[in-house]
Design a protein around this motif. Structure first.
Motif, mmCIF file in Angstrom:
data_model
loop_
_atom_site.group_PDB
_atom_site.id
_atom_site.type_symbol
_atom_site.label_atom_id
_atom_site.label_comp_id
_atom_site.label_asym_id
_atom_site.label_seq_id
_atom_site.Cartn_x
_atom_site.Cartn_y
_atom_site.Cartn_z
ATOM 1 N N ASP A 61 0.901 -1.259 0.164
ATOM 2 C CA ASP A 61 0.168 0.146 -0.060
ATOM 3 C C ASP A 61 0.830 1.268 -0.026
ATOM 4 O O ASP A 61 0.611 2.284 -0.670
ATOM 5 C CB ASP A 61 -0.987 -0.045 0.994
ATOM 6 C CG ASP A 61 -2.107 -0.921 1.212
ATOM 7 O OD1 ASP A 61 -2.259 -1.709 0.036
ATOM 8 O OD2 ASP A 61 -2.755 -1.193 2.380
ATOM 9 N N GLN A 62 1.889 1.196 0.697
ATOM 10 C CA GLN A 62 2.911 2.333 0.874
ATOM 11 C C GLN A 62 3.658 2.650 -0.562
ATOM 12 O O GLN A 62 3.538 3.728 -0.915
ATOM 13 C CB GLN A 62 3.712 2.341 2.122
ATOM 14 C CG GLN A 62 4.852 3.470 2.222
ATOM 15 C CD GLN A 62 5.637 3.230 3.531
ATOM 16 O OE1 GLN A 62 5.858 1.933 4.222
ATOM 17 N NE2 GLN A 62 6.377 4.250 3.812
ATOM 18 N N ALA A 63 3.884 1.463 -1.032
ATOM 19 C CA ALA A 63 4.586 1.489 -2.552
ATOM 20 C C ALA A 63 3.555 2.034 -3.401
ATOM 21 O O ALA A 63 4.031 2.912 -4.191
ATOM 22 C CB ALA A 63 5.093 0.093 -2.666
ATOM 23 N N GLU A 65 1.033 3.962 -2.931
ATOM 24 C CA GLU A 65 0.702 5.340 -2.467
ATOM 25 C C GLU A 65 2.009 6.439 -3.318
ATOM 26 O O GLU A 65 1.430 7.495 -3.993
ATOM 27 C CB GLU A 65 0.741 5.576 -1.161
ATOM 28 C CG GLU A 65 0.458 7.042 -0.680
ATOM 29 C CD GLU A 65 0.196 7.186 0.740
ATOM 30 O OE1 GLU A 65 0.921 8.033 1.273
ATOM 31 O OE2 GLU A 65 -0.562 6.147 1.367
ATOM 32 N N GLY A 66 3.001 5.811 -3.050
ATOM 33 C CA GLY A 66 4.124 6.661 -3.835
ATOM 34 C C GLY A 66 4.138 6.742 -5.427
ATOM 35 O O GLY A 66 4.471 7.726 -5.839
ATOM 36 N N LEU A 67 3.573 5.707 -5.797
ATOM 37 C CA LEU A 67 3.461 5.610 -7.268
ATOM 38 C C LEU A 67 2.488 6.510 -7.695
ATOM 39 O O LEU A 67 2.215 7.279 -9.079
ATOM 40 C CB LEU A 67 3.269 4.229 -7.984
ATOM 41 C CG LEU A 67 4.198 3.260 -7.990
ATOM 42 C CD1 LEU A 67 3.812 1.982 -8.272
ATOM 43 C CD2 LEU A 67 5.613 3.747 -8.453
ATOM 44 N N THR A 68 1.303 6.804 -6.978
ATOM 45 C CA THR A 68 0.153 7.733 -7.565
ATOM 46 C C THR A 68 0.386 9.085 -7.327
ATOM 47 O O THR A 68 -0.540 9.774 -7.711
ATOM 48 C CB THR A 68 -1.097 7.056 -6.812
ATOM 49 O OG1 THR A 68 -0.991 7.145 -5.429
ATOM 50 C CG2 THR A 68 -1.441 5.696 -7.086
ATOM 51 N N LYS A 69 1.266 9.758 -6.652
ATOM 52 C CA LYS A 69 1.553 10.793 -6.378
ATOM 53 C C LYS A 69 2.520 11.488 -7.492
ATOM 54 O O LYS A 69 2.944 11.066 -8.308
ATOM 55 C CB LYS A 69 2.259 11.149 -4.983
ATOM 56 C CG LYS A 69 1.396 10.870 -3.825
ATOM 57 C CD LYS A 69 1.949 11.208 -2.446
ATOM 58 C CE LYS A 69 1.044 10.893 -1.265
ATOM 59 N NZ LYS A 69 1.523 11.339 0.006
#
Length: 69
Positions: A61-63, A65-69
């Motif tokens: 989930d954290q990874a 999240e970083g891709l969608t920003k």
């Protein structure tokens, strides 16, 4: 159990007739593994590792999240 900078050796376990192993009590305590917990088995040519699925999911989930920003 031996510990060195957060890395552990818990000893040797044997695989039973049904392919089951017993996770040593100290490992279950350290990693907060309780009956009914789901574990993901990861592996390569050299060996295997177990990780609780909720920890793995949090990392994914954290990874993501970083891709969608």
């Amino acid at each position: 159990m031996q510990e060195n900078d957060g890395k552990y050796i818990f000893g040797v376990v044997k695989v039973g007739d049904k392919g089951q192993i017993v996770i040593p009590r100290e490992a279950r305590k350290i990693y907060d593994i309780k009956p009914g917990d789901a574990l993901l088995i990861l592996g390569d040519q050299k060996g295997m590792a177990l990780i609780k699925t909720d920890i793995f999911q949090a990392a994914i989930d954290q990874a993501m999240e970083g891709l969608t920003k």
